[in-house]
Design an enzyme around this catalytic site. Structure first.
Site, PDB file in Angstrom:
ATOM      1  N   MET A  13       0.855  -1.196   0.000  1.00  0.00           N
ATOM      2  CA  MET A  13       0.000   0.000   0.000  1.00  0.00           C
ATOM      3  C   MET A  13       0.886   1.240   0.000  1.00  0.00           C
ATOM      4  O   MET A  13       1.716   1.410   0.899  1.00  0.00           O
ATOM      5  CB  MET A  13      -0.879  -0.024   1.261  1.00  0.00           C
ATOM      6  CG  MET A  13      -1.754   1.193   1.390  1.00  0.00           C
ATOM      7  SD  MET A  13      -3.039   0.930   2.634  1.00  0.00           S
ATOM      8  CE  MET A  13      -3.898   2.503   2.542  1.00  0.00           C
ATOM      9  N   LEU A  16       1.686   7.315   0.405  1.00  0.00           N
ATOM     10  CA  LEU A  16       1.037   8.591   0.091  1.00  0.00           C
ATOM     11  C   LEU A  16      -0.201   8.355  -0.772  1.00  0.00           C
ATOM     12  O   LEU A  16      -0.129   7.646  -1.782  1.00  0.00           O
ATOM     13  CB  LEU A  16       2.005   9.492  -0.693  1.00  0.00           C
ATOM     14  CG  LEU A  16       1.380  10.753  -1.278  1.00  0.00           C
ATOM     15  CD1 LEU A  16       1.102  11.799  -0.205  1.00  0.00           C
ATOM     16  CD2 LEU A  16       2.274  11.340  -2.370  1.00  0.00           C
ATOM     17  N   GLY A  17      -1.312   8.956  -0.354  1.00  0.00           N
ATOM     18  CA  GLY A  17      -2.523   8.879  -1.168  1.00  0.00           C
ATOM     19  C   GLY A  17      -3.177  10.244  -1.243  1.00  0.00           C
ATOM     20  O   GLY A  17      -2.850  11.146  -0.463  1.00  0.00           O
ATOM     21  N   LEU A  18      -4.116  10.379  -2.177  1.00  0.00           N
ATOM     22  CA  LEU A  18      -4.869  11.634  -2.274  1.00  0.00           C
ATOM     23  C   LEU A  18      -6.185  11.484  -1.518  1.00  0.00           C
ATOM     24  O   LEU A  18      -6.970  10.586  -1.814  1.00  0.00           O
ATOM     25  CB  LEU A  18      -5.168  11.969  -3.746  1.00  0.00           C
ATOM     26  CG  LEU A  18      -5.972  13.270  -3.943  1.00  0.00           C
ATOM     27  CD1 LEU A  18      -5.066  14.493  -3.754  1.00  0.00           C
ATOM     28  CD2 LEU A  18      -6.633  13.313  -5.321  1.00  0.00           C
ATOM     29  N   GLY A  19      -6.438  12.349  -0.546  1.00  0.00           N
ATOM     30  CA  GLY A  19      -7.726  12.369   0.144  1.00  0.00           C
ATOM     31  C   GLY A  19      -8.762  13.047  -0.737  1.00  0.00           C
ATOM     32  O   GLY A  19      -8.438  13.977  -1.486  1.00  0.00           O
ATOM     33  N   ASP A  44      -8.019   7.888  -1.850  1.00  0.00           N
ATOM     34  CA  ASP A  44      -8.913   7.557  -0.734  1.00  0.00           C
ATOM     35  C   ASP A  44     -10.251   8.273  -0.897  1.00  0.00           C
ATOM     36  O   ASP A  44     -10.312   9.503  -0.906  1.00  0.00           O
ATOM     37  CB  ASP A  44      -8.279   8.002   0.596  1.00  0.00           C
ATOM     38  CG  ASP A  44      -9.170   7.627   1.777  1.00  0.00           C
ATOM     39  OD1 ASP A  44      -9.025   6.493   2.270  1.00  0.00           O
ATOM     40  OD2 ASP A  44     -10.021   8.445   2.189  1.00  0.00           O
ATOM     41  N   LYS A  78     -15.119   3.206   1.361  1.00  0.00           N
ATOM     42  CA  LYS A  78     -15.579   2.838   2.709  1.00  0.00           C
ATOM     43  C   LYS A  78     -17.076   2.547   2.759  1.00  0.00           C
ATOM     44  O   LYS A  78     -17.865   3.189   2.060  1.00  0.00           O
ATOM     45  CB  LYS A  78     -15.261   3.983   3.694  1.00  0.00           C
ATOM     46  CG  LYS A  78     -13.834   4.493   3.566  1.00  0.00           C
ATOM     47  CD  LYS A  78     -13.492   5.593   4.554  1.00  0.00           C
ATOM     48  CE  LYS A  78     -12.161   6.232   4.217  1.00  0.00           C
ATOM     49  NZ  LYS A  78     -12.250   7.424   3.352  1.00  0.00           N
ATOM     50  N   HIS A 111     -16.334   2.492   7.621  1.00  0.00           N
ATOM     51  CA  HIS A 111     -16.040   3.920   7.807  1.00  0.00           C
ATOM     52  C   HIS A 111     -16.037   4.327   9.286  1.00  0.00           C
ATOM     53  O   HIS A 111     -15.231   5.160   9.716  1.00  0.00           O
ATOM     54  CB  HIS A 111     -17.058   4.772   7.030  1.00  0.00           C
ATOM     55  CG  HIS A 111     -16.555   6.140   6.689  1.00  0.00           C
ATOM     56  ND1 HIS A 111     -16.814   6.774   5.501  1.00  0.00           N
ATOM     57  CD2 HIS A 111     -15.795   7.006   7.385  1.00  0.00           C
ATOM     58  CE1 HIS A 111     -16.233   7.959   5.497  1.00  0.00           C
ATOM     59  NE2 HIS A 111     -15.606   8.130   6.629  1.00  0.00           N
TER      60      HIS A 111
HETATM   61  P1  NAP Z   1      -6.336  17.332   5.388  1.00  0.00           P
HETATM   62  O1  NAP Z   1      -5.860  16.492   4.281  1.00  0.00           O
HETATM   63  O2  NAP Z   1      -5.584  17.364   6.669  1.00  0.00           O
HETATM   64  O3  NAP Z   1      -6.489  18.829   4.917  1.00  0.00           O
HETATM   65  C1  NAP Z   1      -7.099  19.159   3.706  1.00  0.00           C
HETATM   66  C2  NAP Z   1      -7.227  20.686   3.647  1.00  0.00           C
HETATM   67  O4  NAP Z   1      -5.922  21.272   3.622  1.00  0.00           O
HETATM   68  C3  NAP Z   1      -7.941  21.178   2.445  1.00  0.00           C
HETATM   69  O5  NAP Z   1      -8.723  22.291   2.842  1.00  0.00           O
HETATM   70  C4  NAP Z   1      -6.827  21.615   1.500  1.00  0.00           C
HETATM   71  O6  NAP Z   1      -7.269  22.670   0.681  1.00  0.00           O
HETATM   72  C5  NAP Z   1      -5.756  22.065   2.459  1.00  0.00           C
HETATM   73  N1  NAP Z   1      -4.398  21.784   1.970  1.00  0.00           N
HETATM   74  C6  NAP Z   1      -3.971  20.664   1.342  1.00  0.00           C
HETATM   75  N2  NAP Z   1      -2.655  20.742   1.075  1.00  0.00           N
HETATM   76  C7  NAP Z   1      -2.235  21.932   1.541  1.00  0.00           C
HETATM   77  C8  NAP Z   1      -0.970  22.590   1.537  1.00  0.00           C
HETATM   78  N3  NAP Z   1       0.103  22.019   1.007  1.00  0.00           N
HETATM   79  N4  NAP Z   1      -0.901  23.828   2.106  1.00  0.00           N
HETATM   80  C9  NAP Z   1      -2.001  24.404   2.647  1.00  0.00           C
HETATM   81  N5  NAP Z   1      -3.232  23.829   2.665  1.00  0.00           N
HETATM   82  C10 NAP Z   1      -3.345  22.597   2.114  1.00  0.00           C
HETATM   83  O7  NAP Z   1      -7.834  16.975   5.800  1.00  0.00           O
HETATM   84  P2  NAP Z   1      -8.958  15.977   5.312  1.00  0.00           P
HETATM   85  O8  NAP Z   1      -9.337  16.197   3.904  1.00  0.00           O
HETATM   86  O9  NAP Z   1     -10.045  16.058   6.309  1.00  0.00           O
HETATM   87  O10 NAP Z   1      -8.277  14.535   5.468  1.00  0.00           O
HETATM   88  C11 NAP Z   1      -7.607  13.903   4.401  1.00  0.00           C
HETATM   89  C12 NAP Z   1      -8.433  12.763   3.848  1.00  0.00           C
HETATM   90  O11 NAP Z   1      -8.646  11.776   4.856  1.00  0.00           O
HETATM   91  C13 NAP Z   1      -9.852  13.140   3.430  1.00  0.00           C
HETATM   92  O12 NAP Z   1      -9.891  13.879   2.241  1.00  0.00           O
HETATM   93  C14 NAP Z   1     -10.488  11.786   3.375  1.00  0.00           C
HETATM   94  O13 NAP Z   1     -10.123  11.105   2.198  1.00  0.00           O
HETATM   95  C15 NAP Z   1      -9.898  11.121   4.619  1.00  0.00           C
HETATM   96  N6  NAP Z   1     -10.731  11.294   5.833  1.00  0.00           N
HETATM   97  C16 NAP Z   1     -11.260  10.176   6.406  1.00  0.00           C
HETATM   98  C17 NAP Z   1     -12.052  10.291   7.530  1.00  0.00           C
HETATM   99  C18 NAP Z   1     -12.630   9.056   8.143  1.00  0.00           C
HETATM  100  O14 NAP Z   1     -13.571   9.185   8.956  1.00  0.00           O
HETATM  101  N7  NAP Z   1     -12.147   7.881   7.809  1.00  0.00           N
HETATM  102  C19 NAP Z   1     -12.291  11.541   8.114  1.00  0.00           C
HETATM  103  C20 NAP Z   1     -11.710  12.659   7.531  1.00  0.00           C
HETATM  104  C21 NAP Z   1     -10.923  12.530   6.410  1.00  0.00           C
HETATM  105  P3  NAP Z   1      -7.146  22.627  -0.946  1.00  0.00           P
HETATM  106  O15 NAP Z   1      -7.967  21.488  -1.434  1.00  0.00           O
HETATM  107  O16 NAP Z   1      -7.673  23.957  -1.347  1.00  0.00           O
HETATM  108  O17 NAP Z   1      -5.668  22.475  -1.238  1.00  0.00           O
END
Ligand code: NAP
Length: 323
Positions: A13, A16-19, A44, A78, A111
């Site tokens: 795995m 690094l992945g794209l959220g 992801d 999920k 999830h």
């Molecule tokens: P994150 O990845 O910690 O943060 C994403 C935020 O940060 C977005 O607003 C993005 O904006 C900004 N960002 C990204 N790269 C940046 C950089 N280099 N500099 C400044 N800002 C940046 O938060 P997340 O989306 O909540 O978590 C990541 C992934 O985890 C999710 O997308 C999802 O796939 C998964 N997730 C899973 C669960 C679960 O319950 N299993 C819960 C939450 C998240 P821009 O898009 O404008 O760049």
């Protein structure tokens, strides 16, 4: 791009992945395509994000360029909380696979250890009078047995969990034919999940860190739901910024590098092509022991947790609520 971890079933795995949370249709399609062309090999998403069709379009577009093959991409989705019953898992996985335009997923996660009422397949968060409508009959073991069937049906190469407590993980492990390969949890410098990492290490379960940047984009979403929350500002933490300056990197790169350097899988979300590239460039530098120690020191333990699902009022009444 970067390296991989070997899961407890031998599957590799990518670290690094794209959220893809909070990235709607066309936006997510473009982001997924850009990420794959920039070298990401792990995506992801989730049924709950209502964007699997967009993710699928992004994958299709990237594969059509001839620069990446489906078999090289690790796709994670999920099981929604409305599908948390024995007998419903296959239906929801087949719907996800269809939306993604694939034949299988690489990893299927539960999830959250919670059930919501299945009022409509298109409403993963049913609400009544401002409260989530729960299904409190959730039986984690019988759901897991269904998850195991997804592997024998060839619909998922690996299965895992997300947002479980350590006790819930142990319950699954001690009743499973196929143990979870991955546990996806909130994990970042303020909430380093030391206890959960110990438990998962013991059972050879890999950790995926969600919200590795502490999810700064949540504010708008929460405000829409009328929830006021103070979000941690990791990107402006002075220690993180100092380490970033020292390495001539960005704060985001340091936050991600800190995790992958400990074999924690990261899935930063971005729909901005520049930030997607930036977040991917974390394998060409290394943090030294001093940097790692300073960043480890930022851990606030449980006080650093910022995802509580309490943004869905009423969820705390579920007997398996993990928060
Ligand atoms: P994150 O990845 O910690 O943060 C994403 C935020 O940060 C977005 O607003 C993005 O904006 C900004 N960002 C990204 N790269 C940046 C950089 N280099 N500099 C400044 N800002 C940046 O938060 P997340 O989306 O909540 O978590 C990541 C992934 O985890 C999710 O997308 C999802 O796939 C998964 N997730 C899973 C669960 C679960 O319950 N299993 C819960 C939450 C998240 P821009 O898009 O404008 O760049």
């Amino acid at each position: 791009m970067g390296s991989s971890v070997e899961l407890n079933n031998g599957q590799k795995m990518p670290l690094l992945g794209l959220g893809c949370w909070q990235a709607p249709g066309d936006e997510v399609a473009a982001a997924v395509e850009a990420a794959l062309l920039a070298g990401y090999r792990h995506i992801d998403t989730a049924y709950n994000y209502l964007n699997e069709d967009g993710v699928g379009r992004g994958i299709k577009a990237a594969v059509a360029t001839g620069k990446v093959k489906r078999s090289d991409i690790f796709v994670v989705t999920k099981l929604p909380m409305i599908g948390m019953q024995a007998g419903k898992v296959e239906k929801y996985l087949r719907k996800s696979i269809k939306a993604l335009g694939l034949d299988y997923v690489d990893l299927y996660l539960v999830h959250a250890p919670l059930g919501f009422a299945e009022r409509s397949e298109s409403d993963p968060f049913p609400m009544d009078n401002g409260k989530v409508v729960l299904d409190c009959s959730t039986d984690l073991i019988s759901v897991w047995k269904d998850m195991e069937k997804m592997v024998s049906l060839g619909l998922a190469k690996s299965i895992g969990v997300s947002n479980f407590t350590d006790k819930q993980v142990l319950k699954i492990v001690s009743n499973a034919k196929i143990p979870p390969a991955v546990h996806q949890v909130e994990c970042h410098v303020y909430f380093q999940q030391l206890k959960m990492r110990e438990v998962c290490k013991k059972y050879n379960i890999a950790i995926t860190a969600y919200a590795p940047l502490a999810s700064p984009g949540r504010k708008v979403l929460y405000e829409k739901r009328g929830v006021k929350i103070e979000l941690p500002d990791l990107l402006n933490n002075p220690v993180v910024r100092l380490v970033a300056e020292k390495h001539k990197r960005t704060a985001a790169q340091v936050l991600l590098r800190f995790l992958v350097q400990q074999d924690i899988i990261v899935i930063p979300k971005s729909t901005n092509a520049g930030r997607i590239k930036q977040n991917g460039d974390i394998f060409s530098f290394k943090l030294d022991e001093l940097d790692m120690e300073a960043l480890r020191f930022l851990n606030q333990g449980e006080a650093g947790r910022s995802f509580t699902m309490l943004s869905f009022p009423g969820v705390e009444r579920h007997p398996e609520c993990p928060f």
